[in-house]
Design a protein around this motif. Structure first.
Motif, PDB file in Angstrom:
ATOM      1  N   HIS A 620       0.848  -1.336  -0.095  1.00 35.29           N
ATOM      2  CA  HIS A 620      -0.292  -0.026   0.082  1.00 35.29           C
ATOM      3  C   HIS A 620       0.940   1.372  -0.001  1.00 35.29           C
ATOM      4  O   HIS A 620       0.535   2.277   0.714  1.00 35.29           O
ATOM      5  N   ARG A 621       2.038   1.060  -0.848  1.00 32.29           N
ATOM      6  CA  ARG A 621       2.991   2.363  -0.596  1.00 32.29           C
ATOM      7  C   ARG A 621       3.859   2.305  -1.913  1.00 32.29           C
ATOM      8  O   ARG A 621       4.125   1.372  -2.228  1.00 32.29           O
ATOM      9  N   ASP A 622       4.360   3.495  -2.386  1.00 28.80           N
ATOM     10  CA  ASP A 622       5.426   3.295  -3.269  1.00 28.80           C
ATOM     11  C   ASP A 622       6.845   2.876  -2.639  1.00 28.80           C
ATOM     12  O   ASP A 622       6.798   3.228  -1.295  1.00 28.80           O
ATOM     13  N   VAL A 623       7.561   2.259  -3.273  1.00 23.61           N
ATOM     14  CA  VAL A 623       8.854   1.941  -2.753  1.00 23.61           C
ATOM     15  C   VAL A 623       9.788   1.899  -3.839  1.00 23.61           C
ATOM     16  O   VAL A 623       9.637   1.734  -4.964  1.00 23.61           O
ATOM     17  N   ALA A 624      11.098   2.571  -3.566  1.00 24.31           N
ATOM     18  CA  ALA A 624      12.129   2.408  -4.151  1.00 24.31           C
ATOM     19  C   ALA A 624      13.158   1.421  -3.816  1.00 24.31           C
ATOM     20  O   ALA A 624      13.640   1.529  -2.495  1.00 24.31           O
ATOM     21  N   ILE A 625      13.428   0.725  -4.652  1.00 22.33           N
ATOM     22  CA  ILE A 625      14.509  -0.885  -4.422  1.00 22.33           C
ATOM     23  C   ILE A 625      15.623  -0.345  -5.194  1.00 22.33           C
ATOM     24  O   ILE A 625      15.603  -0.576  -6.398  1.00 22.33           O
ATOM     25  N   THR A 626      16.840  -0.441  -4.424  1.00 22.12           N
ATOM     26  CA  THR A 626      18.089  -0.366  -5.215  1.00 22.12           C
ATOM     27  C   THR A 626      18.908  -1.195  -4.893  1.00 22.12           C
ATOM     28  O   THR A 626      19.248  -1.615  -3.536  1.00 22.12           O
ATOM     29  N   ALA A 627      19.498  -1.934  -5.944  1.00 24.15           N
ATOM     30  CA  ALA A 627      20.291  -2.928  -5.788  1.00 24.15           C
ATOM     31  C   ALA A 627      21.697  -2.488  -6.395  1.00 24.15           C
ATOM     32  O   ALA A 627      21.891  -2.258  -7.348  1.00 24.15           O
ATOM     33  N   SER A 628      22.774  -2.552  -5.388  1.00 16.80           N
ATOM     34  CA  SER A 628      24.169  -2.291  -5.775  1.00 16.80           C
ATOM     35  C   SER A 628      25.000  -3.760  -5.902  1.00 16.80           C
ATOM     36  O   SER A 628      25.088  -4.410  -5.001  1.00 16.80           O
ATOM     37  N   PHE A 629      25.914  -3.864  -6.955  1.00 17.12           N
ATOM     38  CA  PHE A 629      26.510  -5.201  -7.096  1.00 17.12           C
ATOM     39  C   PHE A 629      27.472  -4.877  -8.367  1.00 17.12           C
ATOM     40  O   PHE A 629      27.685  -4.103  -8.887  1.00 17.12           O
ATOM     41  N   ARG A 630      28.448  -5.838  -8.301  1.00 21.47           N
ATOM     42  CA  ARG A 630      29.516  -6.148  -9.197  1.00 21.47           C
ATOM     43  C   ARG A 630      29.051  -7.509  -9.888  1.00 21.47           C
ATOM     44  O   ARG A 630      29.103  -8.522  -9.477  1.00 21.47           O
ATOM     45  N   VAL A 631      29.283  -7.237 -11.152  1.00 18.54           N
ATOM     46  CA  VAL A 631      29.041  -8.374 -12.262  1.00 18.54           C
ATOM     47  C   VAL A 631      30.096  -8.561 -13.142  1.00 18.54           C
ATOM     48  O   VAL A 631      30.822  -7.469 -13.543  1.00 18.54           O
ATOM     49  N   ALA A 632      30.574  -9.850 -13.449  1.00 15.48           N
ATOM     50  CA  ALA A 632      31.655 -10.196 -14.512  1.00 15.48           C
ATOM     51  C   ALA A 632      31.164 -11.147 -15.587  1.00 15.48           C
ATOM     52  O   ALA A 632      29.924 -11.624 -15.472  1.00 15.48           O
ATOM     53  N   ALA A 633      31.624 -11.394 -16.711  1.00  9.82           N
ATOM     54  CA  ALA A 633      31.108 -12.271 -17.590  1.00  9.82           C
ATOM     55  C   ALA A 633      30.874 -13.583 -16.996  1.00  9.82           C
ATOM     56  O   ALA A 633      31.463 -14.138 -16.194  1.00  9.82           O
ATOM     57  N   GLY A 634      29.555 -14.118 -17.313  1.00 12.58           N
ATOM     58  CA  GLY A 634      28.923 -15.265 -16.712  1.00 12.58           C
ATOM     59  C   GLY A 634      28.483 -15.223 -15.535  1.00 12.58           C
ATOM     60  O   GLY A 634      27.622 -16.145 -15.182  1.00 12.58           O
ATOM     61  N   ASP A 635      28.349 -14.163 -14.680  1.00 13.91           N
ATOM     62  CA  ASP A 635      27.497 -14.091 -13.553  1.00 13.91           C
ATOM     63  C   ASP A 635      26.345 -14.060 -13.797  1.00 13.91           C
ATOM     64  O   ASP A 635      25.721 -13.367 -14.662  1.00 13.91           O
ATOM     65  N   LEU A 688      20.987  -0.900  -9.974  1.00 13.78           N
ATOM     66  CA  LEU A 688      19.504  -0.840 -10.388  1.00 13.78           C
ATOM     67  C   LEU A 688      18.530  -0.280  -9.538  1.00 13.78           C
ATOM     68  O   LEU A 688      18.740  -0.705  -8.232  1.00 13.78           O
ATOM     69  N   LEU A 689      17.680   0.259 -10.151  1.00  8.54           N
ATOM     70  CA  LEU A 689      16.595   0.928  -9.340  1.00  8.54           C
ATOM     71  C   LEU A 689      15.006   0.283  -9.871  1.00  8.54           C
ATOM     72  O   LEU A 689      15.032   0.357 -11.106  1.00  8.54           O
ATOM     73  N   VAL A 690      14.391  -0.240  -9.059  1.00  7.46           N
ATOM     74  CA  VAL A 690      13.066  -0.575  -9.148  1.00  7.46           C
ATOM     75  C   VAL A 690      12.203   0.346  -8.165  1.00  7.46           C
ATOM     76  O   VAL A 690      12.316   0.774  -7.233  1.00  7.46           O
ATOM     77  N   LEU A 691      11.258   0.942  -8.943  1.00 11.42           N
ATOM     78  CA  LEU A 691      10.236   1.688  -8.493  1.00 11.42           C
ATOM     79  C   LEU A 691       8.989   0.982  -8.375  1.00 11.42           C
ATOM     80  O   LEU A 691       8.402   0.674  -9.857  1.00 11.42           O
ATOM     81  N   LEU A 692       8.139   0.620  -7.291  1.00  8.89           N
ATOM     82  CA  LEU A 692       7.021   0.154  -7.295  1.00  8.89           C
ATOM     83  C   LEU A 692       5.900   1.385  -6.842  1.00  8.89           C
ATOM     84  O   LEU A 692       6.183   1.828  -5.750  1.00  8.89           O
ATOM     85  N   ARG A 693       5.179   1.517  -7.616  1.00  5.79           N
ATOM     86  CA  ARG A 693       4.110   2.596  -7.483  1.00  5.79           C
ATOM     87  C   ARG A 693       2.633   1.803  -7.095  1.00  5.79           C
ATOM     88  O   ARG A 693       2.055   1.041  -7.903  1.00  5.79           O
ATOM     89  N   ALA A 694       2.207   2.241  -5.910  1.00  6.50           N
ATOM     90  CA  ALA A 694       0.720   1.952  -5.733  1.00  6.50           C
ATOM     91  C   ALA A 694      -0.416   2.993  -6.143  1.00  6.50           C
ATOM     92  O   ALA A 694      -0.238   4.092  -5.688  1.00  6.50           O
ATOM     93  N   LEU A 695      -0.796   2.552  -7.277  1.00  5.99           N
ATOM     94  CA  LEU A 695      -1.739   3.354  -7.847  1.00  5.99           C
ATOM     95  C   LEU A 695      -3.304   3.017  -7.340  1.00  5.99           C
ATOM     96  O   LEU A 695      -3.712   1.977  -6.677  1.00  5.99           O
ATOM     97  N   PRO A 696      -4.171   3.843  -7.638  1.00  2.00           N
ATOM     98  CA  PRO A 696      -5.591   3.928  -7.193  1.00  2.00           C
ATOM     99  C   PRO A 696      -6.175   2.588  -7.778  1.00  2.00           C
ATOM    100  O   PRO A 696      -6.042   2.054  -8.941  1.00  2.00           O
TER     101      PRO A 696
END
Length: 785
Positions: A620-635, A688-696
């Motif tokens: 029942h709310r908007d939320v910003a989910i941020t994931a910080s990571f390091r990736v190499a080939a094949g990960d 990466l940023l995920v924005l989840l928005r709770a709409l009417p």
């Protein structure tokens, strides 16, 4: 005996080595060494005690009560033991469990309702009183080992996370060991969160053939075996609370297959067949009337013949699954019996088998393949809210679905009684009770083992203590214990002709009320949102009319007045007021819970965040989910996941056809998975940023971005109520999978790169949030007052 006053204890100079220790000179060991403190031991020959509670099991769901479901092991316990035909519980689970384990009426025990709200009323504390000893605490004090397994649901949901007080967890309420789920229900194929003693039990992923009913049983046997390896004589108390057959109803494929085509005849015929067998078994007198099909608004059951072919096929499958789940409980009981027999302990073990309330109507008229969508108890949900997401018939009951049967099967489960769980008519509160104890002399050789006298769930604790021969604890934590409300039924167990001991009992849940005195019972069917004093009392003579078909209130107004007065007096004594029919007050939460909706950084760890704690960040709310990571080939792997097959979301690092790293975000909308288009990732550090928005209208929008590219999903249903059910998992999709195709391909898919952290930044609650509407309502009430 060596005398320490001899010269061997003197020093070289001839002086006593004990000089300077007054009172020691001349004493022997037996005189000088203090006695060991006495151990707490049970009376000689005390029986073991096993209490098995099956969630939402209807009166007619076991063979000894007329069912067609194969329950040979429970049949055996009934054949050699005692069956109660007139045993009553409360209409809902947590209240019944509180009453069973304390002997107190549920409101007095702090559980007027299941432990999933927090309105602040005295009867809704959702912790057992500090001064009320549980059966386990009394028995442990008397020298018993105490084990609990399965559903607990005697801790408020806000106190189930790892940072909460554990004062109301099983090991703090008298149990030496615990394994199970603190929550009111869980998946049987992939439980959302298991607890071992006082700690979460981390599971990376469940085996393909995992089934919770079997796991609980094997761990119960392990606990007993471990005890016996250390102490061959110590009696034990085992409380085994099966999550079956509460929704989501799930079963093993082999058990489901055993009921192919059994339910094609429909619920009307099954109900008639069960009633016929009940009469043959002598559970009711020959003149007992089977009530017409339930007709009450929103509780009615259509004739089976009125359904189309597709409905009949799907609805029969639902009941197949239910039967398979009951069969698994019986097999579980059989394994316990076999283990006790091998040890020579079966005959001196009291085994109690019962249910916490009647079978339910929560599946609605059509049943559901998406339980958490159906189970979203929010009055403002739009009319087009999809409560049943289409799934293949063969998947129903397996790990890919969360299902519940239509209420027509709940009516058949409650044969021959009216209505369902949550109601104060017999269908909600009259359930099986089997007691087996060969060494206890409970059943004469020349009698049928049936007990027709009234008994109540509050009687279980005093009855067991009476049979064992110990008194309940007089105090707990230095506080005088309250007087137990239940009474011992030990006399009834030993003598079928004994007088009924429990003669008066109130019942209340959600404003629905009842009062039983002798053979008279008054009952109301309160409709939520209507005034409580507008509800008329109905009156039934339960001896002549056990199925409550003839309302005789008009011909006995003096009895109605007498019992209505008695109900109100009992309500005041037991903290029943204020009445709450689960309107706005039920969504209230204490103000300090707002802290759980603050920004939080989650680092990778082996478990999952608890369900309620996780929900505060996203529902029942908007939320910003941020994931910080390091990736190499094949990960590749899951950065964060929240939920399971019943609903959830996850953020995944994957590879494209060329083996290059990509990322996508997926939402499981109560059974249907939606994925964003992928975003290409560069080797090295990424965010990466995920924005989840709770709409009417309880709709959801999801956006995924790396700061340059934006992709997303639109017009999805919000995940509300109990969804997402499995909590937040960082660095893998642990437990029940959100995305089945990904799970089939990669299992829990732990991230092979370097995940630094996942940040949740929640916004404010939307105006549609039940808690926000409750807050506005409460402020209005205070202003008005």
């Amino acid at each position: 005996m060596t005398d320490l006053s001899a010269s061997s204890s003197a020093g070289d100079n001839g002086q006593d080595a004990y000089a300077g220790f007054p009172g020691r000179i001349g004493r022997t060991i037996s005189e000088s060494v203090p006695a060991w403190p006495a151990e707490r031991t049970a009376p000689q020959g005390s029986p073991n005690v096993i209490v098995i509670v099956v969630d939402d099991l209807g009166y007619a769901d076991l063979g000894p009560y007329g069912s067609e479901i194969a329950t040979p092991h429970l049949d055996r316990l009934a054949a050699d033991g005692v069956r109660f035909t007139n045993y009553h519980t409360t209409p809902l689970c947590s209240p019944s469990r509180a009453a069973l384990l304390t002997g107190l009426n549920p409101h007095k025990a702090g559980f007027a309702f299941p432990a999933n709200s927090d309105p602040g009323y005295p009867a809704y504390t959702f912790t057992l009183p500090d001064n009320a000893p549980t059966l386990a605490e009394t028995l442990r004090e008397r020298g018993y080992a105490t084990f609990a397994l399965g559903k607990w649901h005697l801790t408020g949901d806000r106190l189930q996370h790892d940072g909460a007080s554990k004062a109301s967890w099983p090991c703090q309420r008298g149990f030496d060991r615990y394994f199970g789920a603190l929550e009111g229900f869980t998946s049987l194929h992939a439980p959302h969160r298991l607890v071992w003693d006082n700690s979460p039990y981390p599971v990376q992923e469940f085996p393909a053939d995992y089934y919770l009913t079997d796991d609980l049983t094997e761990r119960a046997i392990e606990m007993i075996s471990t005890l016996r390896a250390a102490d061959a004589d110590k009696p034990f108390f085992l409380y085994l609370a099966h999550a079956a057959v509460h929704g989501p109803v799930q079963a093993k494929a082999a058990d489901i297959a055993d009921y192919d085509h059994v339910y094609d005849v429909g619920w009307d015929q099954i109900r008639l067949d069960r009633f016929r067998r009940q009469l043959e078994l002598g559970l009711f007198d020959a003149g007992t009337v089977l009530p017409p099909s339930n007709r009450e608004t929103a509780l009615d059951v259509p004739p089976w013949d009125s359904l189309d072919e597709d409905q009949r096929r799907r609805f029969a499958r639902y009941m197949q699954v239910y039967a398979g789940a009951v069969q698994a409980v019986d097999a579980s009981t059989g394994r316990l019996i076999e283990h006790l027999e091998r040890r020579g302990e079966l005959d001196n073990t009291i085994i109690v088998v019962t249910s916490d309330n009647g079978a339910t109507a929560e599946g609605g008229p059509e049943g559901t393949r998406s339980y958490y969508s159906q189970f979203a108890h929010i009055a403002e949900l739009p009319d087009d809210w999809q409560r049943d997401v289409d799934r293949e018939l063969a998947l129903i009951g397996g790990p890919q679905t969360t299902v519940h049967y239509p209420r027509g099967w709940g009516q058949a489960s409650n044969t021959p009684f009216r209505l369902y769980k949550g109601h104060t008519f017999a269908g909600g509160i009259r359930v099986p009770l089997i007691v087996h104890w060969p060494d206890g002399g409970l059943r004469g050789a020349d009698e049928d083992g049936i007990r027709r006298q009234y008994a109540h769930v509050t009687d279980v604790t005093p009855t067991l203590l009476d049979l064992i021969g110990v008194a309940p604890l007089a105090a707990r934590h230095g506080l005088a214990a309250p007087q137990i409300d239940g009474v011992s039924a030990a006399g009834l167990l030993r003598d079928p002709g004994a007088d009924q001991q429990h003669d008066d009992q109130y019942t209340e849940t959600g404003g629905r009320r009842a009062y039983q005195r002798g053979h008279w019972k008054i009952v109301t069917e309160h409709r939520p949102g209507t005034p409580f004093d507008d509800t008329e009392w109905q009156l039934y003579d339960t001896e002549a009319d056990p199925t409550e078909t003839q309302n005789v209130a008009d011909s006995h107004p003096e009895v109605v007045t007498e019992l209505a007065t008695a109900w109100e007096r009992a309500a005041w004594r037991n903290r029943v007021f204020p009445l709450d029919d689960h309107g706005p007050a039920s969504s209230l939460r204490r103000p300090d819970d707002d802290r759980f909706a603050g920004t939080i950084d989650l680092l990778p760890f082996a478990g999952t965040v608890e369900r309620w704690r996780s929900a505060q960040l996203v529902q029942h709310r908007d939320v910003a989910i941020t994931a910080s990571f390091r990736v190499a080939a094949g990960d590749a792997g899951v950065l964060v996941a929240h939920g399971d097959q019943g609903g959830g979301y996850l953020l995944v690092v994957d590879t494209d056809e060329q083996g290059e790293p990509i990322a996508w975000f997926g939402v499981n909308a109560y059974g249907v998975v939606h994925r964003t288009s992928p975003i290409n990732l560069a080797p090295g550090e990424n965010e990466l940023l995920v924005l989840l928005r709770a709409l009417p209208g309880f709709r959801l929008e999801a956006l995924l971005t790396d700061g340059a590219v934006v992709t997303g999903l639109a017009d999805l249903p919000q995940l509300v109520g109990m969804a997402p059910f499995t909590g937040i998992s960082v660095g893998a999709d642990r437990g029940g999978p959100v995305d089945w195709e990904l799970h089939r391909r990669a299992g829990s898919h732990p991230f092979s790169g370097v995940l630094h952290n996942v940040r949740y930044a929640p916004g404010v609650l939307s105006d549609e949030a039940p808690a926000e509407r409750a807050r506005v309502w409460a402020e209005g009430v205070r202003i008005y007052d």
